[in-house]
Design a protein around this motif. Structure first.
Motif, PDB file in Angstrom:
ATOM      1  N   GLU A   1      59.499  32.713 -11.514  1.00 51.86           N
ATOM      2  CA  GLU A   1      60.723  32.857 -12.291  1.00 51.86           C
ATOM      3  C   GLU A   1      60.372  32.646 -13.817  1.00 51.86           C
ATOM      4  OE1 GLU A   1      63.650  33.585 -11.167  1.00 51.86           O
ATOM      5  OE2 GLU A   1      63.002  33.318  -9.143  1.00 51.86           O
ATOM      6  N   PRO A   2      61.379  33.038 -14.718  1.00 51.25           N
ATOM      7  CA  PRO A   2      60.923  33.009 -16.059  1.00 51.25           C
ATOM      8  C   PRO A   2      60.446  31.325 -16.539  1.00 51.25           C
ATOM      9  CG  PRO A   2      62.696  34.412 -15.868  1.00 51.25           C
ATOM     10  CD  PRO A   2      62.617  33.614 -14.400  1.00 51.25           C
ATOM     11  N   ASP A   3      60.923  30.464 -15.915  1.00 53.29           N
ATOM     12  CA  ASP A   3      60.696  29.080 -16.304  1.00 53.29           C
ATOM     13  C   ASP A   3      59.251  28.828 -15.809  1.00 53.29           C
ATOM     14  OD1 ASP A   3      63.069  28.445 -17.424  1.00 53.29           O
ATOM     15  OD2 ASP A   3      64.009  27.419 -15.756  1.00 53.29           O
ATOM     16  N   GLN A   4      58.851  29.428 -14.800  1.00 56.42           N
ATOM     17  CA  GLN A   4      57.632  29.106 -14.376  1.00 56.42           C
ATOM     18  C   GLN A   4      56.589  29.909 -15.283  1.00 56.42           C
ATOM     19  OE1 GLN A   4      58.757  30.399 -10.542  1.00 56.42           O
ATOM     20  NE2 GLN A   4      58.100  28.338  -9.586  1.00 56.42           N
ATOM     21  N   VAL A   5      56.843  31.017 -15.703  1.00 54.07           N
ATOM     22  CA  VAL A   5      55.958  31.912 -16.573  1.00 54.07           C
ATOM     23  C   VAL A   5      55.824  30.948 -17.971  1.00 54.07           C
ATOM     24  CG1 VAL A   5      56.006  34.135 -17.777  1.00 54.07           C
ATOM     25  CG2 VAL A   5      56.788  34.005 -15.536  1.00 54.07           C
ATOM     26  N   ASN A   6      56.885  30.486 -18.385  1.00 51.43           N
ATOM     27  CA  ASN A   6      56.861  29.657 -19.540  1.00 51.43           C
ATOM     28  C   ASN A   6      56.016  28.426 -19.186  1.00 51.43           C
ATOM     29  OD1 ASN A   6      58.547  31.407 -20.951  1.00 51.43           O
ATOM     30  ND2 ASN A   6      60.322  30.326 -20.450  1.00 51.43           N
ATOM     31  N   PHE A   7      55.991  27.741 -18.180  1.00 48.30           N
ATOM     32  CA  PHE A   7      55.378  26.708 -17.660  1.00 48.30           C
ATOM     33  C   PHE A   7      53.675  27.141 -17.676  1.00 48.30           C
ATOM     34  CE2 PHE A   7      52.990  24.111 -14.723  1.00 48.30           C
ATOM     35  CZ  PHE A   7      53.047  22.930 -14.963  1.00 48.30           C
ATOM     36  N   LEU A   8      53.171  28.366 -17.160  1.00 47.02           N
ATOM     37  CA  LEU A   8      51.877  28.777 -17.227  1.00 47.02           C
ATOM     38  C   LEU A   8      51.379  28.834 -18.817  1.00 47.02           C
ATOM     39  CD1 LEU A   8      51.930  31.572 -14.712  1.00 47.02           C
ATOM     40  CD2 LEU A   8      50.857  29.253 -14.521  1.00 47.02           C
ATOM     41  N   ALA A   9      52.215  29.362 -19.721  1.00 51.12           N
ATOM     42  CA  ALA A   9      52.032  29.395 -20.970  1.00 51.12           C
ATOM     43  C   ALA A   9      51.749  28.183 -21.803  1.00 51.12           C
ATOM     44  CB  ALA A   9      52.934  30.168 -22.050  1.00 51.12           C
ATOM     45  N   ASP A  10      52.659  27.029 -21.584  1.00 48.88           N
ATOM     46  CA  ASP A  10      52.413  25.668 -21.885  1.00 48.88           C
ATOM     47  C   ASP A  10      51.309  24.983 -21.348  1.00 48.88           C
ATOM     48  OD1 ASP A  10      54.957  25.944 -23.266  1.00 48.88           O
ATOM     49  OD2 ASP A  10      56.176  24.825 -21.873  1.00 48.88           O
ATOM     50  N   MET A  11      50.941  25.285 -20.039  1.00 50.10           N
ATOM     51  CA  MET A  11      49.809  24.656 -19.489  1.00 50.10           C
ATOM     52  C   MET A  11      48.566  25.306 -20.045  1.00 50.10           C
ATOM     53  SD  MET A  11      48.500  25.089 -15.438  1.00 50.10           S
ATOM     54  CE  MET A  11      48.326  26.869 -15.764  1.00 50.10           C
ATOM     55  N   ARG A  12      48.388  26.641 -20.381  1.00 46.04           N
ATOM     56  CA  ARG A  12      47.542  27.315 -21.123  1.00 46.04           C
ATOM     57  C   ARG A  12      47.193  26.491 -22.303  1.00 46.04           C
ATOM     58  NH1 ARG A  12      49.594  32.168 -23.332  1.00 46.04           N
ATOM     59  NH2 ARG A  12      50.701  30.815 -24.742  1.00 46.04           N
ATOM     60  N   ASP A  13      48.342  26.197 -23.129  1.00 42.98           N
ATOM     61  CA  ASP A  13      48.263  25.561 -24.529  1.00 42.98           C
ATOM     62  C   ASP A  13      47.801  24.152 -24.460  1.00 42.98           C
ATOM     63  OD1 ASP A  13      48.998  28.010 -25.491  1.00 42.98           O
ATOM     64  OD2 ASP A  13      51.305  27.356 -25.887  1.00 42.98           O
ATOM     65  N   ASP A  14      48.075  23.737 -23.228  1.00 42.52           N
ATOM     66  CA  ASP A  14      47.593  22.170 -23.223  1.00 42.52           C
ATOM     67  C   ASP A  14      46.133  22.176 -22.741  1.00 42.52           C
ATOM     68  OD1 ASP A  14      50.195  20.894 -23.471  1.00 42.52           O
ATOM     69  OD2 ASP A  14      50.417  20.675 -21.247  1.00 42.52           O
ATOM     70  N   LEU A  15      45.656  23.090 -22.176  1.00 43.41           N
ATOM     71  CA  LEU A  15      44.068  23.348 -22.117  1.00 43.41           C
ATOM     72  C   LEU A  15      43.435  23.476 -23.359  1.00 43.41           C
ATOM     73  CD1 LEU A  15      44.064  25.191 -18.559  1.00 43.41           C
ATOM     74  CD2 LEU A  15      43.214  22.593 -18.973  1.00 43.41           C
ATOM     75  N   LEU A  16      43.792  24.296 -24.040  1.00 47.84           N
ATOM     76  CA  LEU A  16      43.408  24.685 -25.526  1.00 47.84           C
ATOM     77  C   LEU A  16      43.424  23.402 -26.268  1.00 47.84           C
ATOM     78  CD1 LEU A  16      45.297  28.122 -25.880  1.00 47.84           C
ATOM     79  CD2 LEU A  16      42.391  27.879 -25.983  1.00 47.84           C
ATOM     80  N   ALA A  17      44.030  22.514 -26.285  1.00 50.85           N
ATOM     81  CA  ALA A  17      44.334  21.419 -26.832  1.00 50.85           C
ATOM     82  C   ALA A  17      43.406  20.140 -26.397  1.00 50.85           C
ATOM     83  CB  ALA A  17      45.902  21.038 -27.259  1.00 50.85           C
ATOM     84  N   ILE A  18      43.131  20.343 -25.574  1.00 51.60           N
ATOM     85  CA  ILE A  18      42.149  19.247 -24.921  1.00 51.60           C
ATOM     86  C   ILE A  18      40.802  18.713 -25.849  1.00 51.60           C
ATOM     87  CG2 ILE A  18      40.233  18.615 -23.457  1.00 51.60           C
ATOM     88  CD1 ILE A  18      42.043  19.607 -21.234  1.00 51.60           C
ATOM     89  N   PRO A  19      40.246  19.636 -26.592  1.00 47.52           N
ATOM     90  CA  PRO A  19      39.231  19.287 -27.688  1.00 47.52           C
ATOM     91  C   PRO A  19      39.594  18.295 -28.734  1.00 47.52           C
ATOM     92  CG  PRO A  19      39.074  21.607 -27.202  1.00 47.52           C
ATOM     93  CD  PRO A  19      40.008  21.175 -26.485  1.00 47.52           C
ATOM     94  N   ALA A  20      41.184  18.126 -28.837  1.00 46.86           N
ATOM     95  CA  ALA A  20      41.691  17.313 -29.828  1.00 46.86           C
ATOM     96  C   ALA A  20      41.397  15.974 -29.469  1.00 46.86           C
ATOM     97  CB  ALA A  20      42.970  17.861 -30.184  1.00 46.86           C
ATOM     98  N   GLN A  21      41.713  15.806 -28.048  1.00 47.12           N
ATOM     99  CA  GLN A  21      41.561  14.686 -27.457  1.00 47.12           C
ATOM    100  C   GLN A  21      40.139  13.991 -27.473  1.00 47.12           C
ATOM    101  OE1 GLN A  21      43.952  15.896 -23.680  1.00 47.12           O
ATOM    102  NE2 GLN A  21      43.874  13.835 -23.634  1.00 47.12           N
TER     103      GLN A  21
ATOM    104  N   LEU B   1      43.078  35.349 -30.097  1.00 56.06           N
ATOM    105  CA  LEU B   1      44.534  34.832 -29.841  1.00 56.06           C
ATOM    106  C   LEU B   1      44.836  33.304 -29.807  1.00 56.06           C
ATOM    107  CD1 LEU B   1      45.967  37.693 -27.725  1.00 56.06           C
ATOM    108  CD2 LEU B   1      46.249  37.646 -30.150  1.00 56.06           C
ATOM    109  N   PHE B   2      43.553  32.842 -29.256  1.00 57.39           N
ATOM    110  CA  PHE B   2      43.979  31.370 -28.753  1.00 57.39           C
ATOM    111  C   PHE B   2      43.419  30.326 -29.532  1.00 57.39           C
ATOM    112  CE2 PHE B   2      43.530  34.672 -25.515  1.00 57.39           C
ATOM    113  CZ  PHE B   2      45.087  34.545 -25.255  1.00 57.39           C
ATOM    114  N   ASP B   3      44.053  29.188 -30.068  1.00 59.21           N
ATOM    115  CA  ASP B   3      43.539  28.354 -30.923  1.00 59.21           C
ATOM    116  C   ASP B   3      42.903  27.154 -30.208  1.00 59.21           C
ATOM    117  OD1 ASP B   3      43.297  26.288 -32.885  1.00 59.21           O
ATOM    118  OD2 ASP B   3      45.247  26.789 -33.680  1.00 59.21           O
ATOM    119  N   LEU B   4      41.627  27.295 -30.125  1.00 57.58           N
ATOM    120  CA  LEU B   4      41.072  26.099 -29.645  1.00 57.58           C
ATOM    121  C   LEU B   4      40.837  24.812 -30.660  1.00 57.58           C
ATOM    122  CD1 LEU B   4      39.302  25.225 -26.750  1.00 57.58           C
ATOM    123  CD2 LEU B   4      37.363  26.057 -28.019  1.00 57.58           C
TER     124      LEU B   4
END
Length: 355
Positions: A91-111, A164-167
């Motif tokens: 569903e659209p909410d799940q597609v959005n969740f995938l994008a958010d999960m991708r962004d969380d993974l990209l942000a790990i090097p900040a941790q 396209l992806f900010d690591l």
């Protein structure tokens, strides 16, 4: 997504690091950190249909439905192979969740800097990041049938080449991740960790990669791919036809024909190894860029079976009210699993040796 001694860190702020050409290569062999992929595991377990190992037999051409002269099935001999992601359920909410999960993974090097992870922990991270990016992209574009244009090596503007992806301040592409792994892990098994959404590429798993099990997971994928129609075929006893994916990952095979032949033999099952006895040449020409979903990107098309669900004489589910190519795929899976279960039953009789 980060655990240290049982404590979960949730801070995901961004900060600049090195350029995309200089992804981190150092690692800490004594690191106590490991990454937690709970969200990705939830997605994979809930959406990946395990099709089981290939029979290494070419599929016949799909039949057309009675209501249409058009077949919406993948027409290639590998069309029944490989695990499937049920994108049709998102569903659209799940597609959005995938994008958010991708962004969380990209942000790990900040941790935590990637350099502070163990080497295998880094490898698992690169795969999970790569694969989350692909999952999010395909879910966004779905329904779609062919994914070749996303990964076209001759197209400078292909999706996998787009930065396209900010690591953590470095803008990267899927190609950057693939090249980084290929250049820094001297083990051909590493080519099998990249999910690319298509039948003819390495299997999508129903669990995330982890630092503790990544090499075992890659080994499983290697065995699966080598012993599949989408990976290898012996042609007229003399020729080993292999997937063009091996050519794509040629950095792992410097003396290409010899190294690929040795690699295939290493992971070939006994029956396939016997078929290879007379092989003396290699050609990389197998391709299948049809999407690895249930519908081949075509939902609700003509040529479906009638309504209702029944079971056949073997107790296998006959799934109806679905397009014929979906019914065929699911029935193939049921029949294969049933056959494997029958082969797996061994009756043991205790023999009286006193007589």
């Amino acid at each position: 997504m980060l655990k240290k001694l049982g404590v979960v860190c949730l801070c995901l702020a961004l900060a600049p690091i090195a350029s995309a050409a200089e992804l981190p290569t150092e690692f800490d062999p004594n690191s106590k950190y490991r990454l937690d992929y709970s969200d990705l595991n939830m997605v994979l377990k809930g959406s990946v249909l395990d099709m089981g190992p290939s029979t290494h037999k070419r599929a016949k051409r799909p039949r057309r439905g009675t209501a249409s002269r058009v077949s919406f099935a993948n027409p290639l001999p590998s069309r029944l192979e490989g695990n499937r992601v049920m994108f049709d359920r998102f569903e659209p909410d799940q597609v959005n969740f995938l994008a958010d999960m991708r962004d969380d993974l990209l942000a790990i090097p900040a941790q935590i800097p990637i350099e502070k992870l163990r080497r295998n922990e880094q490898l698992a991270y690169w795969y999970n990041l790569h694969n989350a990016i692909v999952l999010a992209k395909v879910a966004e574009e779905y329904p779609i049938t062919r994914l070749g244009p996303f990964f076209d090596e001759e197209d400078e503007n292909a999706f996998y080449r787009q930065k396209l992806f900010d690591l953590n301040g470095t803008i990267i592409s899927l190609e950057d991740i693939q090249d980084h792994v290929a250049e820094n892990w001297n083990d051909p098994r590493v080519i099998y960790g990249f999910y690319m959404g298509a039948v003819g590429t390495p299997n999508v798993r129903n669990t995330a990669y982890t630092g503790r099990s990544v090499m075992e997971q890659l080994n499983d994928n290697a065995v699966d791919f080598v012993n599949s129609v989408r990976g290898t075929q012996v042609w007229k006893k003399k020729e080993l036809r292999i997937s063009s994916y091996y050519k794509r990952m040629a950095a792992q095979f410097p003396d290409f024909e010899r190294d690929v032949m040795d690699h295939v033999r290493k992971y070939a099952k006994p029956a396939f190894l016997r078929k290879m006895e007379q092989v003396d040449r290699v050609s990389a020409e197998i391709e299948d860029w049809n999407i690895a979903d249930l519908y081949n990107g075509h939902m609700g098309q003509a040529g479906t079976t009638g309504p209702g669900n029944t079971r056949d004489a073997l107790g296998l589910d006959v799934i109806t009210a679905l397009p014929n190519h979906v019914v065929e795929l699911l029935r193939y899976r049921d029949e294969k699993n049933a056959k494997q279960k029958r082969k797996g039953v061994v009756e043991v009789e205790e023999v009286d040796t006193s007589r």
